[in-house]
Scaffold this motif. Structure first.
Motif, PDB file in Angstrom:
ATOM      1  N   ARG A 297       0.856  -1.079   0.162  1.00  0.00           N
ATOM      2  CA  ARG A 297      -0.020   0.140  -0.051  1.00  0.00           C
ATOM      3  C   ARG A 297       1.012   1.074  -0.127  1.00  0.00           C
ATOM      4  NH1 ARG A 297      -3.709   3.279   3.034  1.00  0.00           N
ATOM      5  NH2 ARG A 297      -5.741   3.279   2.220  1.00  0.00           N
TER       6      ARG A 297
ATOM      7  N   ASP B 114       0.351   4.019   6.839  1.00  0.00           N
ATOM      8  CA  ASP B 114      -0.397   3.513   5.524  1.00  0.00           C
ATOM      9  C   ASP B 114       0.252   2.198   5.061  1.00  0.00           C
ATOM     10  OD1 ASP B 114      -2.451   5.549   4.805  1.00  0.00           O
ATOM     11  OD2 ASP B 114      -1.099   6.754   5.367  1.00  0.00           O
ATOM     12  N   GLN B 115       1.675   2.381   5.129  1.00  0.00           N
ATOM     13  CA  GLN B 115       2.492   0.991   4.494  1.00  0.00           C
ATOM     14  C   GLN B 115       1.968  -0.186   4.910  1.00  0.00           C
ATOM     15  OE1 GLN B 115       6.249   0.751   4.450  1.00  0.00           O
ATOM     16  NE2 GLN B 115       6.622   1.189   6.681  1.00  0.00           N
TER      17      GLN B 115
ATOM     18  N   TRP C 292      -2.304   0.969  -4.155  1.00  0.00           N
ATOM     19  CA  TRP C 292      -1.231  -0.143  -3.909  1.00  0.00           C
ATOM     20  C   TRP C 292      -0.304  -0.179  -4.913  1.00  0.00           C
ATOM     21  CZ3 TRP C 292      -1.511  -3.855   0.515  1.00  0.00           C
ATOM     22  CH2 TRP C 292      -2.521  -3.433   1.159  1.00  0.00           C
TER      23      TRP C 292
ATOM     24  N   GLN D  55      -5.667   0.230  -7.612  1.00  0.00           N
ATOM     25  CA  GLN D  55      -6.642   0.757  -6.618  1.00  0.00           C
ATOM     26  C   GLN D  55      -7.392  -0.712  -6.246  1.00  0.00           C
ATOM     27  OE1 GLN D  55      -9.590   3.976  -7.681  1.00  0.00           O
ATOM     28  NE2 GLN D  55     -10.000   4.258  -5.504  1.00  0.00           N
TER      29      GLN D  55
END
Length: 657
Positions: A594, A605-606, A636, A654
């Motif tokens: 991501r 977020d990752q 991603w 996405q």
């Protein structure tokens, strides 16, 4: 302190560390040539030691010798060089200041190696570009734009200096990067200190500092931002004032559409949204609770949860709240209590609720893995709730440490480093694997090998092959100082549970540094400082980044490996959907990672999802996990990997509900 060269660990005494310095090489006898010059402003004027004289590209008679312009310095002998400085013309005249540029080195004036590129500020300060040491006799500086105006076509430089590293008056010897330990490819210069970054849906990187490019303070209502294009190495600049938000020290989350949700910070109640589709900053409603140094994370229904943040907006009581982009509202969650996640920081509540390690998970829950030794579950439904999840074994509080979800399918999180208190505190080498499953149940925690280097203010990045790169940080947490900086990155393997030390970087990355995975599977490591004159040490402000090429992209001789390729894949896929990928032969697995955001050692977020394909020739079918708590919707990068672990360039896609 230790550095890794040629596979050997060289230990330096504290005396040697104290006496090590970046020193300008004596320019006696040097010469310079250029593609263009105005009579009276020859290239040699950039080497004469007189800041009031300068090299100037030809401007009369018209037409001028337009950009790009280059100047080559011949040092007459070969040196081990690691930095070049450019002094602009006197401040009374800004014409010709170098903006976009590149710096190359050569031993023979024929074969050139790019060591740096980027964009300088439009001001009269000396610009120093630092890079990993190379052997060089010749330095070539190419200006591709003027800092003052893109329409101007002049180049001027008052003085050029070249630097080498000296210990006890003796230049340090040159040793090439060790094979198999990665490569710090180049330095990228920026017009601001990148304290916060986010990957965008066009493959570029959004970055920002504070109200100033090199300083913070107060509630100014505007922010210095930039967008870095890795294709060109150049950056654009923009002062954002329409949202009336100084976005220094915020929470950051990416929503399902790749929009960057920025909360709090210096203007502690504000919310700003960057929409990459329209290249626009949008004001959103204020939070219910003003915050700074909080963390936020995107939940499975697309709402954004935040908690903590007593650095600004008042101290204490920073319980959770949640933003709904559909209704464009913030709602308090009085049952999402901040008190269970506090650390025992020597600075008190101002520090103890900072930088929570948050992970959006199944059924609209959020898992908090640290930095407190106590872990918690937050339920974001209704008025919210808090459920304790036990301790991270014997770790202790780990402020400014790292937590990275390297295998979301298995619920696995690596935690590494941190210190008991935010500042004036010794960092740890501790590392653990936390495995989460059903919400509101205690995870499994196991100890893995400690890092070689104690790190606070480091950054952790998950790579396509499942390894985790930890870079930067310092052994004793001291904001705005580069003392005890760790220059050697470490790579953790989930297969062996061990760390490998890699080739050292050139520039300390401590407080206010960032790192993020790029679509080409390299790592962007930048920033640090943002302290103005920094108590007399403005060199602690790092207006740059270094680009790291991980070992999986390199052959043993340092050349680039042949990489798998992805030629076709859908731009969107629902959670649980089968995804058909056309890729080169020999691919054995895939990985989804991501998009990341980073500031203050936090990147909520990752996350990475490993994918095993079924294969029919060059057609591969993989299945996106069916739970949105695992395959969190949003943008991603899809990577294909061969049997050597070499990744393709990532394809953007996405994941949707």
């Amino acid at each position: 302190m230790s550095r890794i060269y040629g596979g050997l660990t060289i230990l330096f005494s504290l005396l040697h560390i104290a006496s090590s310095a970046s020193v300008a090489i004596n320019r006696s006898g040097w010469s310079a040539t250029a593609d263009s010059f105005e009579p009276g402003n020859e290239p040699a004027k950039a080497l004469d030691g007189n800041a009031s004289s300068l090299w100037h590209s030809r401007y009369s008679p018209a037409p001028v010798d337009s950009l790009p312009n280059w100047i080559i310095v011949d040092m007459k002998s070969t040196f081990n060089v690691h930095a070049v400085s450019i002094q602009p013309r006197p401040s009374s005249n800004s014409n010709g200041r170098v903006g976009s540029h590149k710096v190359e080195v050569s031993t023979d004036n024929s074969n050139w190696q790019l060591v740096a590129l980027g964009t300088y500020n439009n001001d009269a300060t000396t610009k120093k570009t630092t890079f990993v040491t190379r052997r060089a006799r010749y330095i070539r500086i190419t200006a591709t734009s003027e800092a003052q105006s893109a329409a101007n076509q002049w180049t001027t430089i008052a003085e050029i200096n070249v630097f080498h590293d000296v210990v006890d008056s003796t230049p340090t010897p040159y040793t090439p990067p060790a094979a198999g330990k990665g490569l710090w490819e180049k330095t990228v210069d920026f017009p601001l200190v990148p304290v916060a970054v986010s990957l965008l849906t066009n493959g570029k990187l959004l970055m920002w500092s504070a109200y100033a490019r090199d300083n913070f303070g107060g509630e100014r209502g505007y922010t210095q931002t930039g967008i870095y294009d890795p294709g060109t190495g150049e950056s654009t600049q923009l002062q954002v004032s329409n949202t009336q938000h100084d976005m220094f020290c915020p929470g950051i989350s990416l929503d399902f559409n790749g929009r960057v949700i920025v909360t709090g910070g210096s203007n502690a109640a504000k919310t700003s949204i960057y929409d990459p589709a329209g290249n626009a900053w949008i004001a959103a409603p204020n939070m219910q609770i003003a915050r700074g140094y909080q963390s936020s994370t995107t939940c499975t229904d697309g709402r954004v949860f935040t908690i903590g943040g007593s650095w600004s907006g008042g101290r204490g009581g920073k319980d959770g709240e949640i933003y709904d982009s559909t209704t464009n509202t913030w709602t308090k969650l009085p049952g999402a209590l901040v008190s269970p996640m506090l650390t025992n920081d020597a600075g008190g509540i101002w520090r103890s609720d900072n930088h929570a390690w948050l992970f959006g998970w199944k059924n609209k829950t959020v898992f908090q893995a640290g930095p407190s030794i106590v872990m918690n579950w937050y339920d974001t439904t209704g008025s919210g709730s808090t459920t304790g999840a036990g301790n991270r074994l014997d770790d202790g509080h780990a402020m400014n440490g790292n937590a990275i979800m390297y295998d979301a399918t298995a619920g696995k999180i690596l935690t590494a480093g941190g210190s008991p208190s935010y500042e004036d505190s010794d960092a740890r080498t501790n590392a653990y694997v936390v495995t989460i499953g059903m919400p509101k149940t205690n995870p499994t925690v196991s100890k893995t090998q400690n890092m070689a280097y104690a790190r606070s203010f480091a950054n952790g990045v998950v790579l396509p092959d499942g390894t985790v790169l930890v870079t930067g940080g310092q052994a004793r947490a001291k904001p705005f100082q580069d003392t005890t900086a760790a220059l050697v990155p470490e790579l953790w393997s989930p297969v062996t549970g061990t760390w490998t030390q890699l080739n050292p970087m050139a520039i300390p990355r401590t407080y206010h540094s960032v790192a993020i995975l790029m679509p080409d599977a390299t790592v962007f490591q930048g920033g640090g400082g943002l302290c103005g004159q920094c108590n007399g040490a403005p060199e602690s402000n790092h207006f740059d980044a270094e680009i790291f090429v991980p070992p999986y992209l390199l052959n043993t001789d340092g050349s680039r490996r042949a990489r798998p390729t992805i030629s076709a894949v859908a731009s969107k896929a629902r959670v649980g959907a089968s995804l058909v990928v056309t890729a080169s032969s020999g691919v054995i697995k895939f990985a989804l990672i991501r998009f990341g955001t980073a500031t203050h050692a936090v990147n909520t977020d990752q996350r990475r999802i490993p994918l095993t394909p079924t294969v029919s020739g060059t057609s591969y079918t993989v299945t996106v996990p069916a739970d949105a708590g695992v395959a969190l919707p949003g943008f991603w990068l899809l990577f294909a990997l061969d049997d050597a672990g070499t990744p393709s360039v990532g394809k953007m896609m996405q994941v949707t509900l």
